[in-house]
Scaffold this motif. Structure first.
Motif, PDB file in Angstrom:
ATOM      1  N   MET A 167       0.848  -1.187   0.000  1.00  0.00           N
ATOM      2  CA  MET A 167       0.000   0.000   0.000  1.00  0.00           C
ATOM      3  C   MET A 167       0.886   1.241   0.000  1.00  0.00           C
ATOM      4  SD  MET A 167      -3.287   0.431   0.273  1.00  0.00           S
ATOM      5  CE  MET A 167      -4.344   1.801   0.331  1.00  0.00           C
ATOM      6  N   GLU A 168       0.530   2.198  -0.848  1.00  0.00           N
ATOM      7  CA  GLU A 168       1.293   3.431  -0.941  1.00  0.00           C
ATOM      8  C   GLU A 168       0.975   4.359   0.217  1.00  0.00           C
ATOM      9  OE1 GLU A 168       1.405   5.750  -4.510  1.00  0.00           O
ATOM     10  OE2 GLU A 168       1.112   3.937  -5.682  1.00  0.00           O
ATOM     11  N   LYS A 169       1.984   5.139   0.603  1.00  0.00           N
ATOM     12  CA  LYS A 169       1.774   6.140   1.638  1.00  0.00           C
ATOM     13  C   LYS A 169       1.023   7.314   1.033  1.00  0.00           C
ATOM     14  CE  LYS A 169       4.129   9.196   4.754  1.00  0.00           C
ATOM     15  NZ  LYS A 169       5.373   9.829   5.102  1.00  0.00           N
ATOM     16  N   ARG A 170      -0.031   7.758   1.673  1.00  0.00           N
ATOM     17  CA  ARG A 170      -0.828   8.880   1.171  1.00  0.00           C
ATOM     18  C   ARG A 170      -0.343  10.162   1.817  1.00  0.00           C
ATOM     19  NH1 ARG A 170      -6.494   7.192  -0.536  1.00  0.00           N
ATOM     20  NH2 ARG A 170      -6.141   8.821  -2.035  1.00  0.00           N
ATOM     21  N   TRP A 171      -0.222  11.202   1.031  1.00  0.00           N
ATOM     22  CA  TRP A 171       0.232  12.491   1.531  1.00  0.00           C
ATOM     23  C   TRP A 171      -0.891  13.237   2.236  1.00  0.00           C
ATOM     24  CZ3 TRP A 171       4.770  15.407  -0.376  1.00  0.00           C
ATOM     25  CH2 TRP A 171       5.733  14.567  -0.894  1.00  0.00           C
ATOM     26  N   PHE A 172      -2.108  13.062   1.748  1.00  0.00           N
ATOM     27  CA  PHE A 172      -3.236  13.800   2.271  1.00  0.00           C
ATOM     28  C   PHE A 172      -4.210  12.827   2.920  1.00  0.00           C
ATOM     29  CE2 PHE A 172      -1.675  15.984  -1.497  1.00  0.00           C
ATOM     30  CZ  PHE A 172      -1.361  17.216  -0.961  1.00  0.00           C
ATOM     31  N   LYS A 173      -4.674  13.161   4.117  1.00  0.00           N
ATOM     32  CA  LYS A 173      -5.629  12.294   4.799  1.00  0.00           C
ATOM     33  C   LYS A 173      -7.065  12.641   4.426  1.00  0.00           C
ATOM     34  CE  LYS A 173      -2.618  11.243   8.552  1.00  0.00           C
ATOM     35  NZ  LYS A 173      -2.428  11.013   9.934  1.00  0.00           N
ATOM     36  N   TYR A 174      -7.301  13.875   3.983  1.00  0.00           N
ATOM     37  CA  TYR A 174      -8.634  14.295   3.564  1.00  0.00           C
ATOM     38  C   TYR A 174      -8.928  13.712   2.189  1.00  0.00           C
ATOM     39  CZ  TYR A 174     -12.375  17.269   1.885  1.00  0.00           C
ATOM     40  OH  TYR A 174     -13.543  17.719   1.356  1.00  0.00           O
ATOM     41  N   LYS A 175     -10.117  13.169   2.020  1.00  0.00           N
ATOM     42  CA  LYS A 175     -10.496  12.588   0.731  1.00  0.00           C
ATOM     43  C   LYS A 175     -11.444  13.553   0.018  1.00  0.00           C
ATOM     44  CE  LYS A 175     -12.077   8.393  -1.319  1.00  0.00           C
ATOM     45  NZ  LYS A 175     -11.193   7.397  -1.761  1.00  0.00           N
ATOM     46  N   MET A 176     -10.934  14.206  -1.019  1.00  0.00           N
ATOM     47  CA  MET A 176     -11.693  15.167  -1.806  1.00  0.00           C
ATOM     48  C   MET A 176     -12.401  14.428  -2.937  1.00  0.00           C
ATOM     49  SD  MET A 176     -10.165  18.429  -3.911  1.00  0.00           S
ATOM     50  CE  MET A 176      -9.354  19.099  -2.498  1.00  0.00           C
ATOM     51  N   PRO A 177     -13.623  14.853  -3.303  1.00  0.00           N
ATOM     52  CA  PRO A 177     -14.280  14.233  -4.456  1.00  0.00           C
ATOM     53  C   PRO A 177     -13.430  14.397  -5.718  1.00  0.00           C
ATOM     54  CG  PRO A 177     -15.784  15.701  -3.307  1.00  0.00           C
ATOM     55  CD  PRO A 177     -14.447  15.874  -2.680  1.00  0.00           C
ATOM     56  N   LEU A 178     -13.387  13.375  -6.535  1.00  0.00           N
ATOM     57  CA  LEU A 178     -12.539  13.376  -7.720  1.00  0.00           C
ATOM     58  C   LEU A 178     -12.882  14.512  -8.675  1.00  0.00           C
ATOM     59  CD1 LEU A 178     -10.285  11.919  -9.211  1.00  0.00           C
ATOM     60  CD2 LEU A 178     -12.010  10.457 -10.246  1.00  0.00           C
ATOM     61  N   THR A 179     -14.149  14.871  -8.760  1.00  0.00           N
ATOM     62  CA  THR A 179     -14.558  15.940  -9.678  1.00  0.00           C
ATOM     63  C   THR A 179     -14.131  17.312  -9.185  1.00  0.00           C
ATOM     64  OG1 THR A 179     -16.725  16.013  -8.615  1.00  0.00           O
ATOM     65  CG2 THR A 179     -16.524  14.679 -10.603  1.00  0.00           C
ATOM     66  N   ALA A 180     -13.723  17.446  -7.932  1.00  0.00           N
ATOM     67  CA  ALA A 180     -13.312  18.741  -7.383  1.00  0.00           C
ATOM     68  C   ALA A 180     -11.808  18.951  -7.424  1.00  0.00           C
ATOM     69  CB  ALA A 180     -13.805  18.869  -5.955  1.00  0.00           C
ATOM     70  N   VAL A 181     -11.028  17.924  -7.694  1.00  0.00           N
ATOM     71  CA  VAL A 181      -9.571  18.030  -7.635  1.00  0.00           C
ATOM     72  C   VAL A 181      -9.038  18.985  -8.701  1.00  0.00           C
ATOM     73  CG1 VAL A 181      -7.414  16.758  -7.860  1.00  0.00           C
ATOM     74  CG2 VAL A 181      -9.284  15.768  -6.579  1.00  0.00           C
ATOM     75  N   LYS A 182      -9.415  18.791  -9.951  1.00  0.00           N
ATOM     76  CA  LYS A 182      -8.913  19.646 -11.042  1.00  0.00           C
ATOM     77  C   LYS A 182      -9.305  21.111 -10.851  1.00  0.00           C
ATOM     78  CE  LYS A 182      -7.003  17.118 -14.477  1.00  0.00           C
ATOM     79  NZ  LYS A 182      -5.602  17.264 -14.758  1.00  0.00           N
ATOM     80  N   PRO A 183     -10.585  21.448 -10.555  1.00  0.00           N
ATOM     81  CA  PRO A 183     -10.924  22.868 -10.370  1.00  0.00           C
ATOM     82  C   PRO A 183     -10.160  23.534  -9.225  1.00  0.00           C
ATOM     83  CG  PRO A 183     -12.918  21.600 -10.686  1.00  0.00           C
ATOM     84  CD  PRO A 183     -11.797  20.618 -10.557  1.00  0.00           C
ATOM     85  N   VAL A 184      -9.963  22.824  -8.122  1.00  0.00           N
ATOM     86  CA  VAL A 184      -9.218  23.385  -6.997  1.00  0.00           C
ATOM     87  C   VAL A 184      -7.771  23.654  -7.403  1.00  0.00           C
ATOM     88  CG1 VAL A 184      -8.286  22.837  -4.710  1.00  0.00           C
ATOM     89  CG2 VAL A 184     -10.695  22.441  -5.199  1.00  0.00           C
ATOM     90  N   CYS A 185      -7.176  22.740  -8.141  1.00  0.00           N
ATOM     91  CA  CYS A 185      -5.788  22.919  -8.593  1.00  0.00           C
ATOM     92  C   CYS A 185      -5.674  24.049  -9.605  1.00  0.00           C
ATOM     93  CB  CYS A 185      -5.252  21.615  -9.165  1.00  0.00           C
ATOM     94  SG  CYS A 185      -5.022  20.357  -7.900  1.00  0.00           S
ATOM     95  N   ILE A 186      -6.662  24.210 -10.466  1.00  0.00           N
ATOM     96  CA  ILE A 186      -6.645  25.309 -11.436  1.00  0.00           C
ATOM     97  C   ILE A 186      -6.721  26.648 -10.719  1.00  0.00           C
ATOM     98  CG2 ILE A 186      -7.999  26.419 -13.262  1.00  0.00           C
ATOM     99  CD1 ILE A 186      -8.620  23.560 -14.287  1.00  0.00           C
TER     100      ILE A 186
END
Length: 87
Positions: free
Chosen positions: A1-20
């Motif tokens: 299992m990979e180590k996760r950097w973020f413990k909060y799970k954001m909806p997948l559809t919100a990731v790109k807009p937040v990064c933009i």
């Protein structure tokens, strides 16, 4: 299992807009002469997208270069990533 950097799970559809939005803020800070803030925003946007752009079902990383179209499926588990609109 990979180590996760973020413990909060954001909806997948919100990731790109937040990064933009974060990249646009980074560009604004860069133009305003705030180099440290710009670097933090740009690096933070990259790390957020790299860490959170994953399949919600299997948790495997998705390719960041491609947008999330309606009806597309995970290349690993085959589950639908974004549901289609009916109607």
């Amino acid at each position: 299992m990979e180590k996760r950097w973020f413990k909060y799970k954001m909806p997948l559809t919100a990731v790109k807009p937040v990064c933009i939005v974060a990249v646009l803020c980074g560009i604004f800070f860069f133009a305003a002469g705030r180099w440290a803030a710009a670097l933090c925003m740009l690096l933070g946007a990259y790390l957020l997208e790299r860490g959170m752009y994953r399949c919600p079902s299997c948790g495997k990383k998705l390719d960041m270069k491609y947008p999330l179209f309606r009806g597309c499926r995970c290349p690993f588990c085959g589950k639908e990533l974004r549901e289609r609109k009916n109607g």
